[in-house]
Motif scaffolding. Structure first.
Motif, PDB file in Angstrom:
ATOM      1  N   ALA A   1       0.817  -1.218   0.000  1.00 51.70           N
ATOM      2  CA  ALA A   1       0.000   0.000   0.000  1.00 51.70           C
ATOM      3  C   ALA A   1       0.850   1.267   0.000  1.00 51.70           C
ATOM      4  CB  ALA A   1      -0.937  -0.009   1.210  1.00 51.70           C
ATOM      5  N   PHE A   2       2.011   1.215   0.676  1.00 52.88           N
ATOM      6  CA  PHE A   2       2.834   2.423   0.788  1.00 52.88           C
ATOM      7  C   PHE A   2       4.035   2.431  -0.150  1.00 52.88           C
ATOM      8  CE2 PHE A   2       0.485   2.310   4.768  1.00 52.88           C
ATOM      9  CZ  PHE A   2       0.040   3.616   4.848  1.00 52.88           C
ATOM     10  N   THR A   3       4.129   1.425  -1.033  1.00 53.83           N
ATOM     11  CA  THR A   3       5.213   1.383  -2.005  1.00 53.83           C
ATOM     12  C   THR A   3       4.696   1.621  -3.418  1.00 53.83           C
ATOM     13  OG1 THR A   3       6.477  -0.160  -0.648  1.00 53.83           O
ATOM     14  CG2 THR A   3       7.079  -0.004  -2.963  1.00 53.83           C
ATOM     15  N   ALA A   4       3.645   0.895  -3.790  1.00 57.03           N
ATOM     16  CA  ALA A   4       3.097   0.999  -5.141  1.00 57.03           C
ATOM     17  C   ALA A   4       1.937   1.992  -5.167  1.00 57.03           C
ATOM     18  CB  ALA A   4       2.609  -0.368  -5.609  1.00 57.03           C
ATOM     19  N   PRO A   5       1.988   2.996  -6.041  1.00 56.02           N
ATOM     20  CA  PRO A   5       0.856   3.929  -6.174  1.00 56.02           C
ATOM     21  C   PRO A   5      -0.326   3.218  -6.838  1.00 56.02           C
ATOM     22  CG  PRO A   5       2.556   4.397  -7.809  1.00 56.02           C
ATOM     23  CD  PRO A   5       3.116   3.339  -6.929  1.00 56.02           C
ATOM     24  N   HIS A   6      -1.350   2.951  -6.042  1.00 54.66           N
ATOM     25  CA  HIS A   6      -2.503   2.196  -6.524  1.00 54.66           C
ATOM     26  C   HIS A   6      -3.489   3.076  -7.287  1.00 54.66           C
ATOM     27  CE1 HIS A   6      -0.990  -0.810  -3.784  1.00 54.66           C
ATOM     28  NE2 HIS A   6      -2.013  -1.627  -3.986  1.00 54.66           N
TER      29      HIS A   6
END
Length: 479
Positions: A268-273
């Motif tokens: 959730a905090f690494t890949a911009p969803h």
């Protein structure tokens, strides 16, 4: 217990999953005094990836179990001692000398019967509280570890104890074993009422109620006494969630649940969803599902479900847009487009959410995909999914519709570029051929990593998946 014709061998916790540092002992299938043979399963352990049965790599008599069920043990730590017939006699008088001979045989063989091989170094970990049984690892105290359950059981239930023969493993399904572990019940003391002597959930609850009536005096008894008090402190109550005065219950986060929590936070905090949604008229797909079920043309015993056609539709879209089947390499600052589509299916199990995947799913025919999907689901339900089956995924489907949920914004499985949520299929008013008529409608949601999937690519994949489900004949023309 050992004699001058036996040497003591220590079996260490292996790395049963790639790079894991610890595992929790779920169940012991042996006790001190039992004879074990090379290859015999002696315990079941749970890692952050799966539950695995561990076979012993030598033949002998169990000298000691160094940890009780419910204990979390570091990889490389000895968990069981076995007296093995052999040359070098072991000095039985001095427990302190036992580790010296145990350290010698281990490098010679380095048996790793499960997983990916022995670890070459020790992992850095935070200090963890233990229940005391694992700290000393001296043979005397742990030897009595398995005894508590049979000792506590005779008072309220004298007959059930011999329900399982000496050295025999109780028959129970994985969810029932998990329930028994959570409640602190030794399955060997439970009287089975299921068919063919299988222990049911009701049997475990009945045993738990009986144990509760016996009062918890042994748990409170051991304060600080040394050797004599160790057995009394062992009734697996360590793993029991205990309600507070306000009714709150604290459940330890470990194993699969701990790994899932860490992975989801990292994703959730690494890949911009980015998530996109589309409503689809799946009336024709639902008719095709019924037809395939009734005809049996996919093969005898093959399970056909809407999820099967959703999977095939997504694979068809990926074939048309292979760039979606990719991952982000942070170290190299590269996008890696995968050669094979390893299709993950999110599965809820008693141990938490896992995502096993079908290897090279894109190359499989519909009947082959159906068989693979059925095997994957059944293995997950039994709690037997291996670490290898959960690694290497490239794109995932999560079926929230089975819970009656219309849609959601799924979080990416770490290392993957996209995940598709399949919502509930409902009969809704729909404009069809110029008229408002009831049709079978579902909602699809596609979340993707915006670092490597732009809006155009994500939209095309979602639109193509929807188009195949609306007109399943495209499985033939596009596939």
């Amino acid at each position: 217990m050992t004699t001058d014709v036996h040497s003591l061998r220590e079996f260490k916790m292996p790395d049963v999953g790639e790079g894991l540092t610890e595992a929790e002992i779920l169940t012991w299938y042996v006790k001190p005094g039992d004879t074990v043979t090379d290859g015999q399963v002696v315990c079941e352990v749970e890692t952050a990836k799966a539950a695995v049965e561990l076979p012993i790599p030598f033949t002998g008599v169990v000298e000691a179990l160094h940890f009780p069920a419910g204990a979390t043990v570091d990889v490389g730590t000895s968990i069981i001692a076995v007296a093995v017939a052999g040359a070098a006699p072991a000095p039985a008088a001095a427990p302190a000398a036992a580790p010296a001979p145990a350290a010698e045989p281990e490098p010679e063989r380095r048996e790793v019967l499960v997983g990916y091989g022995p670890r070459t170094g020790s992992a850095q970990r935070r200090a963890r509280r233990t229940n005391g049984a694992g700290a000393a690892v001296a043979a005397p105290a742990p030897v009595a570890a398995p005894a508590p359950a049979p000792v506590a059981a005779p008072a309220p239930v004298a007959a059930p104890v011999p329900a399982v023969a000496e050295g025999e493993r109780p028959l129970a399904k994985p969810p029932v074993r998990k329930l028994a572990k959570d409640l602190g019940i030794d399955l060997r003391t439970v009287v089975p009422t299921g068919p063919n002597g299988v222990i049911t959930r009701e049997d475990v609850h009945a045993a738990a109620n009986t144990a509760a009536e016996a009062v918890v005096e042994p748990v409170a008894a051991p304060a600080a006494p040394a050797a004599p008090a160790a057995p009394a402190a062992e009734p697996v109550a360590v793993a029991l969630p205990v309600p507070t005065a306000a009714g709150d219950v604290r459940v330890p986060v470990k194993g699969v649940r701990k790994a899932t929590a860490q992975a989801m936070v990292a994703s959730a905090f690494t890949a911009p969803h980015v998530t996109e949604f589309v409503q689809v008229d799946v009336t024709r797909t639902m008719k095709l599902v019924r037809k395939l079920k009734e005809s049996g043309e996919l093969g005898a015993g093959v399970r056909v479900s809407p999820l099967l056609l959703v999977a095939k539709a997504l694979l068809t879209a990926v074939k048309r847009h292979p760039e979606i089947n990719a991952s982000w390499d942070e170290a190299a600052q590269e996008i890696v487009v995968r050669g094979a589509v390893n299709l993950g299916i999110a599965a809820a199990t008693p141990r938490g959410l896992i995502v096993p995947n079908i290897k090279d799913a894109g190359s499989r025919t519909l009947p082959q995909l159906a068989v693979a999907l059925g095997d994957l689901v059944e293995t997950a339900r039994q709690g037997k999914t291996s670490p290898a089956d959960m690694s290497g995924g490239s794109i995932t489907i999560t079926n929230v519709g089975v819970f009656g949920v219309d849609t959601g914004t799924p979080i990416l499985n770490p290392g993957e570029a996209a995940i598709l949520a399949f919502g509930a299929v409902r009969e809704l008013p729909w404009v069809h051929k110029g008229k408002v008529v009831p049709r079978q409608v579902t909602t699809l949601a596609l979340s993707f990593d915006h670092r490597l999937v732009d809006g155009e690519l994500g939209s095309k994949v979602l639109a193509d998946t929807a188009a195949v489900l609306e007109h399943p004949k495209r499985l033939i023309t596009w596939g």
